[in-house]
Design a protein around this motif. Structure first.
Motif, mmCIF file in Angstrom:
data_model
loop_
_atom_site.group_PDB
_atom_site.id
_atom_site.type_symbol
_atom_site.label_atom_id
_atom_site.label_comp_id
_atom_site.label_asym_id
_atom_site.label_seq_id
_atom_site.Cartn_x
_atom_site.Cartn_y
_atom_site.Cartn_z
ATOM 1 N N ALA A 1 -20.903 59.642 25.215
ATOM 2 C CA ALA A 1 -19.976 58.676 24.395
ATOM 3 C C ALA A 1 -20.121 57.267 24.831
ATOM 4 O O ALA A 1 -20.262 56.385 24.031
ATOM 5 C CB ALA A 1 -18.634 59.308 24.282
ATOM 6 N N GLY A 2 -20.105 56.996 25.992
ATOM 7 C CA GLY A 2 -20.082 55.802 26.570
ATOM 8 C C GLY A 2 -21.376 55.192 26.377
ATOM 9 O O GLY A 2 -21.485 53.946 25.704
ATOM 10 N N MET B 1 -19.384 54.760 32.371
ATOM 11 C CA MET B 1 -20.221 53.582 33.024
ATOM 12 C C MET B 1 -21.706 53.988 33.222
ATOM 13 O O MET B 1 -22.692 53.164 33.233
ATOM 14 C CB MET B 1 -19.626 52.997 34.078
ATOM 15 C CG MET B 1 -18.081 52.389 34.069
ATOM 16 S SD MET B 1 -18.236 51.024 32.683
ATOM 17 C CE MET B 1 -19.539 49.793 33.522
ATOM 18 N N ALA B 2 -21.938 54.994 33.751
ATOM 19 C CA ALA B 2 -23.139 56.137 33.790
ATOM 20 C C ALA B 2 -24.105 56.004 32.970
ATOM 21 O O ALA B 2 -25.418 55.479 33.125
ATOM 22 C CB ALA B 2 -23.026 56.996 34.961
ATOM 23 N N THR B 3 -23.638 56.441 32.076
ATOM 24 C CA THR B 3 -24.421 56.747 30.711
ATOM 25 C C THR B 3 -24.764 55.297 30.162
ATOM 26 O O THR B 3 -25.985 55.163 29.653
ATOM 27 C CB THR B 3 -23.823 57.737 29.682
ATOM 28 O OG1 THR B 3 -22.417 57.325 29.418
ATOM 29 C CG2 THR B 3 -23.423 59.057 30.047
ATOM 30 N N SER C 1 -25.124 52.371 31.722
ATOM 31 C CA SER C 1 -25.940 51.688 32.620
ATOM 32 C C SER C 1 -27.485 52.579 32.509
ATOM 33 O O SER C 1 -28.540 51.787 32.700
ATOM 34 C CB SER C 1 -25.590 51.613 33.845
ATOM 35 O OG SER C 1 -25.411 52.879 34.423
ATOM 36 N N SER C 2 -27.555 53.759 32.281
ATOM 37 C CA SER C 2 -28.705 54.594 32.132
ATOM 38 C C SER C 2 -29.664 54.154 30.867
ATOM 39 O O SER C 2 -30.754 53.953 30.917
ATOM 40 C CB SER C 2 -28.563 55.978 32.163
ATOM 41 O OG SER C 2 -27.863 56.190 33.427
ATOM 42 N N PHE C 3 -28.832 53.848 29.878
ATOM 43 C CA PHE C 3 -29.539 53.892 28.573
ATOM 44 C C PHE C 3 -29.658 52.437 28.118
ATOM 45 O O PHE C 3 -30.751 52.021 27.398
ATOM 46 C CB PHE C 3 -28.958 54.763 27.336
ATOM 47 C CG PHE C 3 -28.908 56.107 27.859
ATOM 48 C CD1 PHE C 3 -30.208 56.742 27.827
ATOM 49 C CD2 PHE C 3 -27.886 56.779 27.977
ATOM 50 C CE1 PHE C 3 -30.314 58.101 27.881
ATOM 51 C CE2 PHE C 3 -28.081 58.199 28.172
ATOM 52 C CZ PHE C 3 -29.056 58.871 28.143
ATOM 53 N N ALA C 4 -28.620 51.369 28.317
ATOM 54 C CA ALA C 4 -28.600 50.118 27.945
ATOM 55 C C ALA C 4 -29.764 49.395 28.693
ATOM 56 O O ALA C 4 -29.933 49.459 30.000
ATOM 57 C CB ALA C 4 -27.312 49.598 28.233
ATOM 58 N N THR C 5 -30.519 48.476 28.118
ATOM 59 C CA THR C 5 -31.483 47.478 28.827
ATOM 60 C C THR C 5 -31.307 46.189 28.451
ATOM 61 O O THR C 5 -30.537 45.927 27.581
ATOM 62 C CB THR C 5 -32.962 47.962 28.222
ATOM 63 O OG1 THR C 5 -32.930 47.535 26.929
ATOM 64 C CG2 THR C 5 -33.061 49.468 28.510
ATOM 65 N N ALA C 6 -31.960 45.246 29.280
ATOM 66 C CA ALA C 6 -31.697 43.817 28.820
ATOM 67 C C ALA C 6 -32.278 43.488 27.550
ATOM 68 O O ALA C 6 -31.896 42.398 26.993
ATOM 69 C CB ALA C 6 -32.485 43.083 30.083
ATOM 70 N N GLY C 7 -33.215 44.202 27.161
ATOM 71 C CA GLY C 7 -33.769 43.999 25.689
ATOM 72 C C GLY C 7 -32.641 44.198 24.549
ATOM 73 O O GLY C 7 -32.788 43.562 23.627
#
Length: 283
Positions: A105-106, A204-206, A208-214
């Motif tokens: 969900a995050g 926070m873990a999910t 940071s895992s899926f979000a990118t700088a793009g």
């Protein structure tokens, strides 16, 4: 069948003739307006770059316009971003729970806020608050013939009025989009953790895992384009106002409607291009 002398016949004929004329002339006028906006936008961007490098940029007007835009749009943007982010958190939390992936969900709500919610909410509020204010200001100057007087005196309207508003609109759109990303992410986080009984670590873990700088780059590029669209549409409508005070009201209404439509269309194009050019290989 209606008789030839029946009043209803003439009314039907008038409606039919008006409809045909509207369908025939409305696309032409729409394309003419779009052409004027594209030309004004291209010239304003060219003048902006030239003025910055030549040290002729009207910095005071730019600061005044930027401060005004922030004043009229900051609180509404935050007020809209908070409930939308909470709504996204609710929907994604329920959907993730139904498929047994509550820990995702995050990532889902955070990515939605950064990619779509923050730039679009900022642009819509800019169109509603800032665009209408710019159009009403320039429209009032136009009907008072202040714009014509400036042209007669050899003062470029694009240099003096449009360029500083364009620069201010782009800068404010960037700043508000970044602030909306933070507010939206924080609202989703707090709602997921303290209302939906989620865990801080999984959120926070999910994310940071899926979000990118793009994703953030995409939001910032959208902000620049959206800010330019809102400003150019408002300036073009304001400088082409006709018909007295009533014409100013019509121009303001047209500014908000046209800006909303363009923003939605451009947002769909950006999203599709980003998906095609930078596909996700894994979830």
């Amino acid at each position: 069948m209606l008789a030839d002398n029946d009043p209803r016949t003439s009314a039907v004929d008038e409606i039919r003739d008006w409809s045909k004329d509207y369908v025939r002339r409305h696309p032409v006028r729409s394309m003419e307006t779009l052409g004027r906006q594209v030309i004004m936008g291209g010239r304003a961007i060219r003048y902006l770059v030239a003025d910055v490098f030549a040290w002729r940029f009207p910095f005071k007007e730019f600061v005044d316009q930027a401060a005004f835009m922030v004043k009229v749009s900051l609180i509404p943007t935050v007020a809209v971003a908070l409930p939308i982010s909470a709504t996204l958190s609710i929907q994604f939390g329920l959907l993730a729970g139904q498929v047994g992936a509550s820990s995702l969900a995050g990532a889902a709500s955070g990515l939605a806020v950064i990619r779509q919610t923050a730039p679009l909410v900022t642009a819509v509020l800019l169109a509603a608050a800032v665009g209408s204010a710019i159009c009403s200001d320039l429209g009032a100057r136009t009907i008072r013939e202040e714009v014509d007087a400036m042209e007669v005196m050899g003062v470029s309207v694009l240099h003096r009025l449009v360029v500083p508003r364009l620069a201010a609109g782009i800068l404010v759109a960037l700043a508000l989009t970044g602030f909306s990303c933070f507010v939206g992410f924080l609202a989703g986080y707090l709602f997921n953790v303290y209302v939906q009984d989620g865990t801080q670590g999984s959120f926070m873990a999910t994310f940071s895992s899926f979000a990118t700088a793009g994703d953030l780059y995409l939001a910032m590029v959208k902000a620049v384009v959206f800010g330019a669209i809102v400003t150019i549409v408002a300036c073009e409508k304001g400088l082409n106002t006709k018909g007295g005070p009533g014409g100013v009201a019509n121009s303001v209404n047209a500014t908000v409607v046209a800006s909303m439509i363009l923003l939605m269309v451009v947002n769909v194009g950006f999203t599709e291009m980003y998906t095609v050019l930078f596909p996700r290989t894994t979830l």
